[in-house]
Design an enzyme around this catalytic site. Sequence first.
Site, PDB file in Angstrom:
ATOM      1  CB  SER A 137      -0.964  -0.168   1.150  1.00 52.15           C
ATOM      2  OG  SER A 137      -1.700   1.619   1.195  1.00 52.15           O
TER       3      SER A 137
ATOM      4  CG  ASP B 145      -6.660  -1.815  -3.725  1.00 50.98           C
ATOM      5  OD1 ASP B 145      -6.838  -1.267  -3.585  1.00 50.98           O
ATOM      6  OD2 ASP B 145      -5.558  -2.274  -4.601  1.00 50.98           O
TER       7      ASP B 145
ATOM      8  CG  HIS C 224      -5.577  -1.757  -0.622  1.00 50.87           C
ATOM      9  ND1 HIS C 224      -5.223  -1.496  -1.733  1.00 50.87           N
ATOM     10  CD2 HIS C 224      -5.096  -0.946   0.322  1.00 50.87           C
ATOM     11  CE1 HIS C 224      -3.934  -0.425  -0.911  1.00 50.87           C
ATOM     12  NE2 HIS C 224      -3.806  -0.694   0.346  1.00 50.87           N
TER      13      HIS C 224
END
Length: 408
Positions: free
Chosen positions: A194, A348, A378
């Site tokens: 991320s 995501d 995610h």
Amino acid sequence: MVVLALTILVGAVSVLSLGVLLWVICKHFWIEHIPEGITHPMRLRFLSCFLHLSMTWGMIFEKLGLCYAAQFASFLHDLKPLKKDPDVVVTDIHFGTVPVKLYKPKEPSSTPRTGIIFFHGGGSILGSLRTHHNICLRLAKDCDSVVASVGYRKSPMYKYPVMKEDCETATVHFLRSLHVYGVDPARVVVCGDSIGGHAATVVCQEVMNRKDLPKFRAQVLIYSLLQSIDFQSPSYQQNDNIPLLSWNLAFYCWCCHLDINSSWKSVIKNGKHLPPEVWEKYRKWLGSEHIPERFKKRGYQPVPPGPVNEDAYEEIKFILNATCSPLIAEDDIVSQLPETCIVSCEYDLIRDHSLLYKKRLEDLGVPVTWHHMEDGFHGVLNTFDIRFLSFPCSSRIMDVVIQFIKKL
Ligand SMILES: *[C@@H]1O[C@H](CO)[C@@H](O)[C@H](O)[C@H]1NC(C)=O
Ligand SMILES: *[C@@H]1O[C@H](CO)[C@@H](O)[C@H](O)[C@H]1NC(C)=O
């Protein structure tokens, strides 16, 4: 009298807690959507409600002036006990002023090991050395490598570019002292998930040209955030209300981290924060025509950018800096990047960052290993060790990353 007051207080707190819990659950069912392709939807519902519960209580405390919402949420997330492994020695140290958790296999090695510098995710507001401890432990053990996990300072207390600077400071320190940790200078990998993947690639781009430091052997980018410019690509539209990262949460993190006024929301949603010539300039890298058609099947409506809002542009234009949006770094930088492993997840919000960066790297001749998780969302990697709440996808991500690093 005291007993009565206490009873009322306990009663009030209970009612408030129940109210907050119900609010979070209703909001989840009202707004969030879990696609059929995600295995174990109930686990994701539970995780999402826990995340929002911690943030909602955080917001209450923020309103009371006690702390930032994210600080309270982080405090709760950090209560997760730290796993121990008899084969890995974990030490808490500092690289310069930056806290680092160092993971080293216990067994002595006759040859220097692979080194991994790891940046955790969490949108710059959440995540910590503790939340990603088990991931690093596993990397150290299964890759027989020395892992340095970086505890950079987070938003909203510290704004951009503090996080980047901390990550860079820690990286330079590590690269200068590889011999101390028994690391082979020819095998240093930079890795993150991320916004940690964002840090990994920014650091890689920045450090690459420094003659005084060893070059990275590879970068591992797990559902990374790679640009802060466009919020309307196909994945933003398709996955805007999928846990654990909704459009609104991403926007909240973006404002906290970059210190941007959240009242620009609709301006940004409609692409009015940049003038048409800027959109045109970066279309060659950001345009949705560079995303394969199969990723548009779940629906995509191109949004023609509206007329620019000059005030918003003035405040926001620094996002065009490559330290903010590494996806738009110049060709002479991107072409020199090391071999890359990219992991993307179908469900995501920022899936397309990975797809677009993959294309840029490949177009410039950088070898890319790409793994797309059809059932991924995610943040899924963080579930890999929570027994009752883990997703098969998280183990697959761990496995492909370990395989990639072991083969270097
Ligand atoms: C954000 O923008 C709004 C509307 O333009 C303004 O009223 C507010 O004062 C701004 N907030 C900050 C912190 O600048
Ligand atoms: C990008 O930001 C960095 C600081 O983070 C600054 O040193 C650099 O000058 C900026 N580049 C441009 C082109 O503005």
